[in-house]
Design a protein around this motif. Structure first.
Motif, PDB file in Angstrom:
ATOM      1  N   LEU A  64       7.810   3.851 -10.246  1.00 17.10           N
ATOM      2  CA  LEU A  64       6.893   2.597  -9.931  1.00 17.10           C
ATOM      3  C   LEU A  64       8.091   1.577  -9.753  1.00 17.10           C
ATOM      4  CD1 LEU A  64       3.865   3.075 -12.360  1.00 17.10           C
ATOM      5  CD2 LEU A  64       3.946   2.684  -9.846  1.00 17.10           C
TER       6      LEU A  64
ATOM      7  N   THR B 124       7.132  -0.792  -6.388  1.00 11.68           N
ATOM      8  CA  THR B 124       6.469  -2.234  -6.524  1.00 11.68           C
ATOM      9  C   THR B 124       7.150  -3.125  -6.230  1.00 11.68           C
ATOM     10  OG1 THR B 124       7.046  -2.123  -8.833  1.00 11.68           O
ATOM     11  CG2 THR B 124       4.845  -1.332  -8.583  1.00 11.68           C
ATOM     12  N   LYS B 125       8.706  -2.962  -5.755  1.00 14.27           N
ATOM     13  CA  LYS B 125       9.220  -4.018  -5.210  1.00 14.27           C
ATOM     14  C   LYS B 125       9.123  -4.270  -4.009  1.00 14.27           C
ATOM     15  CE  LYS B 125      13.438  -3.329  -8.342  1.00 14.27           C
ATOM     16  NZ  LYS B 125      14.727  -3.211  -8.575  1.00 14.27           N
TER      17      LYS B 125
ATOM     18  N   GLU C  37       7.043  -5.377  -1.164  1.00 12.31           N
ATOM     19  CA  GLU C  37       5.765  -6.436  -0.972  1.00 12.31           C
ATOM     20  C   GLU C  37       5.846  -6.949   0.452  1.00 12.31           C
ATOM     21  OE1 GLU C  37       6.118  -9.795  -3.597  1.00 12.31           O
ATOM     22  OE2 GLU C  37       6.376  -8.331  -5.220  1.00 12.31           O
TER      23      GLU C  37
ATOM     24  N   ASN D 281       1.624  -3.198   1.155  1.00 17.27           N
ATOM     25  CA  ASN D 281       2.057  -4.004   0.145  1.00 17.27           C
ATOM     26  C   ASN D 281       1.840  -3.187  -1.261  1.00 17.27           C
ATOM     27  OD1 ASN D 281       2.292  -5.918  -2.245  1.00 17.27           O
ATOM     28  ND2 ASN D 281       1.176  -7.524  -1.118  1.00 17.27           N
ATOM     29  N   LEU D 282       2.908  -2.653  -1.823  1.00 20.19           N
ATOM     30  CA  LEU D 282       2.754  -1.708  -2.961  1.00 20.19           C
ATOM     31  C   LEU D 282       3.245  -2.472  -4.058  1.00 20.19           C
ATOM     32  CD1 LEU D 282       4.988   1.162  -1.360  1.00 20.19           C
ATOM     33  CD2 LEU D 282       2.745   0.695  -1.127  1.00 20.19           C
ATOM     34  N   SER D 283       3.214  -3.665  -4.260  1.00 24.84           N
ATOM     35  CA  SER D 283       3.325  -4.474  -5.670  1.00 24.84           C
ATOM     36  C   SER D 283       2.135  -4.306  -6.539  1.00 24.84           C
ATOM     37  CB  SER D 283       3.657  -5.875  -5.475  1.00 24.84           C
ATOM     38  OG  SER D 283       2.212  -6.167  -4.541  1.00 24.84           O
ATOM     39  N   LYS D 284       1.136  -3.850  -6.130  1.00 19.71           N
ATOM     40  CA  LYS D 284       0.144  -3.411  -6.994  1.00 19.71           C
ATOM     41  C   LYS D 284      -0.321  -1.967  -7.590  1.00 19.71           C
ATOM     42  CE  LYS D 284      -1.068  -7.793  -6.790  1.00 19.71           C
ATOM     43  NZ  LYS D 284      -0.641  -8.930  -7.863  1.00 19.71           N
ATOM     44  N   LEU D 285       0.617  -1.289  -7.184  1.00 16.48           N
ATOM     45  CA  LEU D 285       0.281   0.222  -7.544  1.00 16.48           C
ATOM     46  C   LEU D 285       0.560   0.311  -8.994  1.00 16.48           C
ATOM     47  CD1 LEU D 285       2.583   2.137  -5.111  1.00 16.48           C
ATOM     48  CD2 LEU D 285       0.234   1.918  -5.189  1.00 16.48           C
ATOM     49  N   SER D 286      -0.044   1.352  -9.397  1.00 12.76           N
ATOM     50  CA  SER D 286      -0.300   1.754 -10.940  1.00 12.76           C
ATOM     51  C   SER D 286       0.329   3.143 -11.365  1.00 12.76           C
ATOM     52  CB  SER D 286      -1.509   1.418 -11.656  1.00 12.76           C
ATOM     53  OG  SER D 286      -2.690   2.220 -11.135  1.00 12.76           O
TER      54      SER D 286
END
Length: 238
Positions: free
Chosen positions: A77, A81-82, A84, A128-133
């Motif tokens: 992650l 998450t970096k 964007e 945009n992968l910044s919101k992955l959990s």
């Protein structure tokens, strides 16, 4: 009676010559013996080395303290998450739009401004992968595989290329009344907006652009996660 005066010749070799031949035979036998022994020793050494290598490899596999790469969700992650607003694919589209500006119910042949823009522009597929959990990432340690569940790439704003654009316009018969259209510095803005909207709508229905965006995303994630030991990345787009 005739006497036999012939001499008998001794064909035996001197002792020194016999000893030399014996030494040669002995040396030849010893050389062959040593050569055979050396060949057997070399073969034996090779067999021992190969066996030792196989044994060490098996012991390392069984060794619980041996060095193994552990892939954690936190590390994965941290890398993902970096990412964007990455433009993963782009395509160019032709554009041809016409708009008419008129005044109320007055017929266009009297007072109006008709404009046409021809040219081209581009649009991009964006991720945009910044919101992955953590729920979006699964890790298989045995195969060093990571599965990422994410939204499919979306189409971003269109970008009209002014270099390729040409604008033509025509006006109503009452030139004085239409002068306000021609003098308006923002008069072409609706035309530009219409052109960008046309490009964007075309891109949203372009399956080739969307497919290229997904393929590029998979390649990007494989490269990004490869540096932390991931061997394979599977991406499930929702």
């Amino acid at each position: 009676m005739t006497e036999d005066t012939g001499q008998q010749h001794d064909t035996r070799q001197p002792p020194e010559a016999q000893r030399e031949k014996g030494a040669e035979r002995g040396g030849s036998f010893l050389g062959r013996l040593l050569g055979s022994l050396m060949s057997k020793v070399i073969i034996l050494v090779v067999i021992v080395l190969v066996g030792a290598y196989v044994l060490i490899a098996k012991l390392e596999d069984l060794n619980p303290f041996a060095s193994h790469t552990t892939i954690t969700t936190t590390v994965v992650l941290g890398k993902l998450t970096k990412i964007e607003q990455v433009h993963v694919a782009t395509r160019s589209y032709p554009v041809d739009v016409r708009i008419t500006q008129s005044v109320g119910v007055i017929p266009c042949f009297l007072i109006c401004n008709q404009m046409e823009l021809k040219g081209s522009g581009t649009d991009d597929a964006i991720v945009n992968l910044s919101k992955l959990s953590r729920q979006d990432v699964s890790i298989d340690q045995s195969t060093e595989t990571v599965t990422v569940r994410m939204a499919a790439p979306v189409i971003g704003p269109a970008d009209l290329d002014p270099v390729t654009c040409s604008i033509t316009s025509s006006h109503g018969a009452i030139n004085g009344a239409t002068q306000a259209f021609r003098n308006n510095p923002n008069g072409y803005r609706p035309l530009y907006q219409a052109a960008e909207s046309q490009i964007h709508n075309t891109a949203e229905h372009d399956q080739a652009l969307l497919a290229a965006g997904e393929q590029s995303t998979r390649a990007m994630l494989t490269q990004v996660l490869g540096v932390v030991g991931v061997k394979k990345v599977t991406v499930d787009f929702s």
